[in-house]
Motif scaffolding. Structure first.
Motif, short mmCIF file in Angstrom:
data_model
loop_
_atom_site.label_atom_id
_atom_site.label_comp_id
_atom_site.label_asym_id
_atom_site.label_seq_id
_atom_site.Cartn_x
_atom_site.Cartn_y
_atom_site.Cartn_z
N ARG A 188 -23.17 10.94 30.74
CA ARG A 188 -23.57 12.21 31.35
C ARG A 188 -23.31 13.38 30.40
O ARG A 188 -24.15 14.27 30.27
N TRP B 233 -33.32 14.39 34.55
CA TRP B 233 -32.82 15.66 33.98
C TRP B 233 -33.77 16.15 32.90
O TRP B 233 -34.12 17.33 32.85
N GLU C 13 -31.30 9.01 36.39
CA GLU C 13 -30.94 10.43 36.48
C GLU C 13 -31.09 11.14 35.14
O GLU C 13 -31.55 12.29 35.09
N HIS D 248 -36.11 10.09 43.34
CA HIS D 248 -34.66 10.06 43.19
C HIS D 248 -33.97 9.86 44.54
O HIS D 248 -33.03 9.06 44.67
N ARG E 25 -31.61 6.61 45.84
CA ARG E 25 -30.28 6.81 46.43
C ARG E 25 -30.18 6.19 47.81
O ARG E 25 -29.09 5.83 48.26
#
Length: 286
Positions: A84, A267, A263, A171, A175
């Protein structure tokens, strides 16, 4: 990254790898070929192609190993945090990349152009018009027409904004562990990106053939194609990232709780969306 395991090592350190040196050699061959190509040396295009193919093979193998490590349970939350931070700093470097280009546009448009058009410089260039999209002092650039916001840039803006919505839906689907919906909405995002690139290619053809707007059309042409061209490259790169993620989703990778590979690509895509909004306003409207 797609899975975290309680039995994973405290911090996974991969063994010696041949991929960094082979990537460096491939890039060296590719850039040497590119340098020879622009200087009309016969072997340049072939060396450039060989280096590019070699680099793509390295990326395929290298990322494949990282995916295998992730799916094999070698990663934990500490690795997730490092990924990340790495992606965050990478996107920050891209922000600075575009900030330099936006800064060049601002300097040329808001500082240099009025300076060349002031009273002192009228003696040197009496016919110079200090308006954006000019042909330079003493008409040093061929006449051209500027690019307006209608209709292709506006359509492209709508396409990218819509792609951001479809990616967000995808997304939320992953989830909730709804894999089919994840794949459908992710494929829709990739399709919207491909349509965007198709429209941009058409826009460039229109600029060259009908507006006489080229990379050599003074500072306007160079900043226009630099900003929009590099953004188009980033859209292409983002679409490739999302395509890899789509393939991994179809292969059963990722979980509802651990899917940073998804993710990270998301981004990047949202970053590309935001940059385009700035381009749309600054390049096409102002």
């Amino acid at each position: 990254m797609s899975a975290q395991h309680a039995n994973a090592p405290y911090y996974f350190v991969p063994g010696p790898s041949r991929w960094p040196v082979t990537a460096g050699i491939s890039l060296l061959i590719m850039m040497a070929g590119a340098s020879a190509w622009v200087n009309d040396i016969a072997w340049g295009p072939y060396a450039n192609a060989i280096g590019l193919i070699g680099f793509l093979v390295v990326l395929y193998k290298w990322f494949g190993e990282a995916i295998a490590e992730s799916e094999g349970g070698m990663y934990n939350q500490r690795i997730d945090a490092s990924f990340r931070w790495s992606m965050s700093w990478f996107i920050f470097s891209e922000v600075m990349f575009f900030a330099a280009f936006f800064g060049a546009l601002f300097y040329a448009r808001s500082i240099t152009m009025p300076w060349l058009g002031d009273l002192d410089h009228k003696i040197l260039w009496p016919d110079f018009a200090a308006q954006w999209g000019n042909v330079g002092p003493a008409g040093t650039v061929e006449a051209f027409a500027t690019m307006g916001p209608f209709w292709i840039p506006t359509i492209n803006t709508a396409l990218l904004l819509l792609s951001g919505v479809t990616l967000t839906i995808s997304h939320h689907a992953i989830r909730a562990n709804h894999r089919t919906q994840t794949a459908i909405w992710l494929a829709a995002t990739i399709l919207l990106g491909a349509i965007f690139m198709g429209f941009q290619v058409y826009e460039y053809m229109h600029a060259y053939s009908e507006l006489n707007l080229k990379l050599t059309s003074g500072v306007y042409g160079s900043t226009f194609f630099l900003l929009t061209g590099f953004h188009g490259f980033h859209v292409t790169l983002g679409a490739i990232m999302l395509s890899v993620i789509l393939y991994r989703v179809l292969k059963g990778h990722f979980t509802a709780d651990n899917h940073f590979g998804f993710e990270g690509a998301a981004w990047y895509w949202h970053f590309v969306d935001v940059v385009w909004l700035g381009l749309y306003v600054v390049v096409y409207w102002l």
